[in-house]
Write an enzyme that holds these catalytic residues in place. Structure first.
Site, PDB file in Angstrom:
ATOM      1  N   ARG A 217       0.824  -1.203   0.000  1.00 55.24           N
ATOM      2  CA  ARG A 217       0.000   0.000   0.000  1.00 55.24           C
ATOM      3  C   ARG A 217       0.865   1.263   0.000  1.00 55.24           C
ATOM      4  NH1 ARG A 217      -2.118  -3.664   3.581  1.00 55.24           N
ATOM      5  NH2 ARG A 217      -4.239  -4.398   3.161  1.00 55.24           N
ATOM      6  N   LYS A 240      -1.794  -1.169   7.982  1.00 51.09           N
ATOM      7  CA  LYS A 240      -3.245  -1.357   8.096  1.00 51.09           C
ATOM      8  C   LYS A 240      -3.607  -2.601   8.885  1.00 51.09           C
ATOM      9  CE  LYS A 240      -7.505  -1.668   5.374  1.00 51.09           C
ATOM     10  NZ  LYS A 240      -8.102  -1.658   4.018  1.00 51.09           N
ATOM     11  N   HIS A 324      -3.250   3.542  -5.655  1.00 48.72           N
ATOM     12  CA  HIS A 324      -3.572   2.259  -5.012  1.00 48.72           C
ATOM     13  C   HIS A 324      -3.830   1.153  -6.028  1.00 48.72           C
ATOM     14  CE1 HIS A 324      -4.904  -0.305  -1.721  1.00 48.72           C
ATOM     15  NE2 HIS A 324      -5.926  -0.667  -2.466  1.00 48.72           N
ATOM     16  N   ARG A 327      -1.538  -1.814  -6.732  1.00 44.49           N
ATOM     17  CA  ARG A 327      -1.607  -3.022  -5.894  1.00 44.49           C
ATOM     18  C   ARG A 327      -2.347  -4.135  -6.633  1.00 44.49           C
ATOM     19  NH1 ARG A 327      -1.036  -4.838  -0.567  1.00 44.49           N
ATOM     20  NH2 ARG A 327      -2.887  -5.637   0.478  1.00 44.49           N
ATOM     21  N   HIS A 347      -2.942 -10.641   2.323  1.00 49.62           N
ATOM     22  CA  HIS A 347      -4.359 -10.847   2.611  1.00 49.62           C
ATOM     23  C   HIS A 347      -4.572 -12.095   3.456  1.00 49.62           C
ATOM     24  CE1 HIS A 347      -5.583  -8.401  -1.186  1.00 49.62           C
ATOM     25  NE2 HIS A 347      -5.528  -7.637  -0.113  1.00 49.62           N
ATOM     26  N   TYR A 356      -8.692  -8.289  -6.091  1.00 51.79           N
ATOM     27  CA  TYR A 356      -7.578  -7.538  -6.667  1.00 51.79           C
ATOM     28  C   TYR A 356      -7.149  -8.124  -8.006  1.00 51.79           C
ATOM     29  CZ  TYR A 356      -6.743  -4.512  -2.660  1.00 51.79           C
ATOM     30  OH  TYR A 356      -6.871  -3.542  -1.696  1.00 51.79           O
TER      31      TYR A 356
END
Length: 368
Positions: A217, A240, A324, A327, A347, A356
């Site tokens: 990120r 995050k 972003h 990603r 993840h 994604y």
């Protein structure tokens, strides 16, 4: 008449005591049902305490059976404390969860919004209709994603309130999550290369290279420092989620002909800095060697993107790809080279990685 046999999962509990496990956080909560009035009382998540209170209540019912007149008497009024008072308690619960600074900042902003809507209301008086109308208003404003986020927050807020005995039910459970249609366009490799060529700042090129090779990120890329490279690996602690990754510096993306180790070496220039992505000269208040602000990264990327789109004759619409989106592109490119995109992105679920990987129709599908 013989009593109905208890659920096998409740055989270790005294009569009238029931358990329910929240599937979201795995916490088990206990409630006691008054066999006389059929009212339910929340007892929190402490099993031993709940059993002790249930046993005491059952003994009281046996020693002093309620008379008909007592049963016919109106139920005593239950104190209904303000929603805003519970929000104060809930903020402390969030602090105990040790969330990241950015997550806490976003949660406090959302709680401020909820206080504005329900603050003076009694928390027990809030109904499913109240919650549904509040969420529906967000959807009508075109903020479906925000509605989903607020519903999740409200659901957790009321679940904690049940555990503390502030409410007996969760009015959010019966509401439906808003459907979200993703609007932002995906970033293609062709457009990425065009944006890279238009990048006016050397640090933006380095940031884009790191984004594509590491798949991390914007916040994490901006915080990378040279000492994060240890024994041939770039160590990443995602801001995050707290996920800890070690990405080999030998990881290479063939489509751009660069390895992570090469990019890190490119980040070392004539300016002394501990940051991989840093200003290469002093501009206004930004001194050479200091880290680049997140908003600056986004704005410079957007400016280069718009110049690239104009040269390519592309109409990116009202929701062009942001920084972003690299990603997502990274997930697809690494996936094509046979790497585990889920591990790279950090993840916890494959379902999130699949989102994604979805190009949303931005790329051609080759059929051999």
């Amino acid at each position: 008449m013989a009593p109905r046999p208890r659920n096998p999962g409740s055989k270790d509990l005294p009569p009238n005591l029931y358990r329910k496990t929240d599937k979201r956080n795995g916490v088990t909560y206990y409630t006691y049902r008054d066999p006389v009035s059929n009212r339910m009382f929340g007892l929190g998540s402490d099993k031993a305490k709940a059993i002790a209170e249930a046993v005491a209540a059952n003994m009281a019912l046996q020693v002093v059976p309620p008379t008909l007149s007592a049963r016919m008497a109106p139920e005593p009024a239950v104190t209904d404390r303000k929603f805003s008072d519970w929000v104060v308690e809930y903020r402390q619960i969030l602090l105990d969860r040790e969330l990241s600074e950015s997550s806490m900042r976003n949660l406090h902003m959302r709680l401020n919004r909820l206080e504005k809507a329900f603050g003076e209301r009694g928390i027990r008086s809030l109904t499913t209709m109240d919650i549904a109308e509040n969420l529906s208003a967000l959807v009508k404003e075109g903020k479906a994603q925000m509605a989903r986020v607020m519903r999740s927050l409200l659901r957790d807020l009321f679940m904690e309130a049940m555990a503390r005995g502030w409410v007996d039910t969760n009015p959010v459970e019966a509401t439906r999550a808003a459907r979200v249609k993703v609007k932002r366009q995906r970033l293609t490799l062709e457009l990425w290369k065009a944006i890279y060529e238009e990048a006016a700042q050397p640090w933006l090129k380095r940031a884009m290279e790191l984004a594509l090779i590491t798949g991390q990120r914007r916040e994490d890329i901006a915080s990378f420092v040279f000492k994060d490279e240890v024994d041939g690996f770039l160590q990443v602690v995602q801001s995050k989620t707290g996920t800890r990754l070690r990405i080999s510096t030998s990881v290479t993306l063939e489509c751009i002909g660069l390895s992570l180790g090469e990019v890190i070496r490119r980040c070392r220039d004539r300016v002394l800095s501990k940051h991989l992505v840093h200003h290469h000269r002093t501009i206004s208040r930004a001194k050479a060697g200091t880290t680049v602000m997140l908003d600056t990264i986004s704005k410079e990327f957007a400016a280069a993107r718009d110049r690239a789109a104009e040269k390519l004759g592309l109409d990116l619409g009202a929701n062009p790809p942001t920084f972003h989106e690299q990603r997502s592109l990274a997930a697809r490119l690494h996936d094509q080279q046979g790497r585990d995109a889920q591990q790279l992105l950090g993840h916890r679920s494959a379902k999130m990685t699949d989102l994604y990987r979805d190009a949303r129709g931005a790329e051609w599908i080759d059929v051999a």
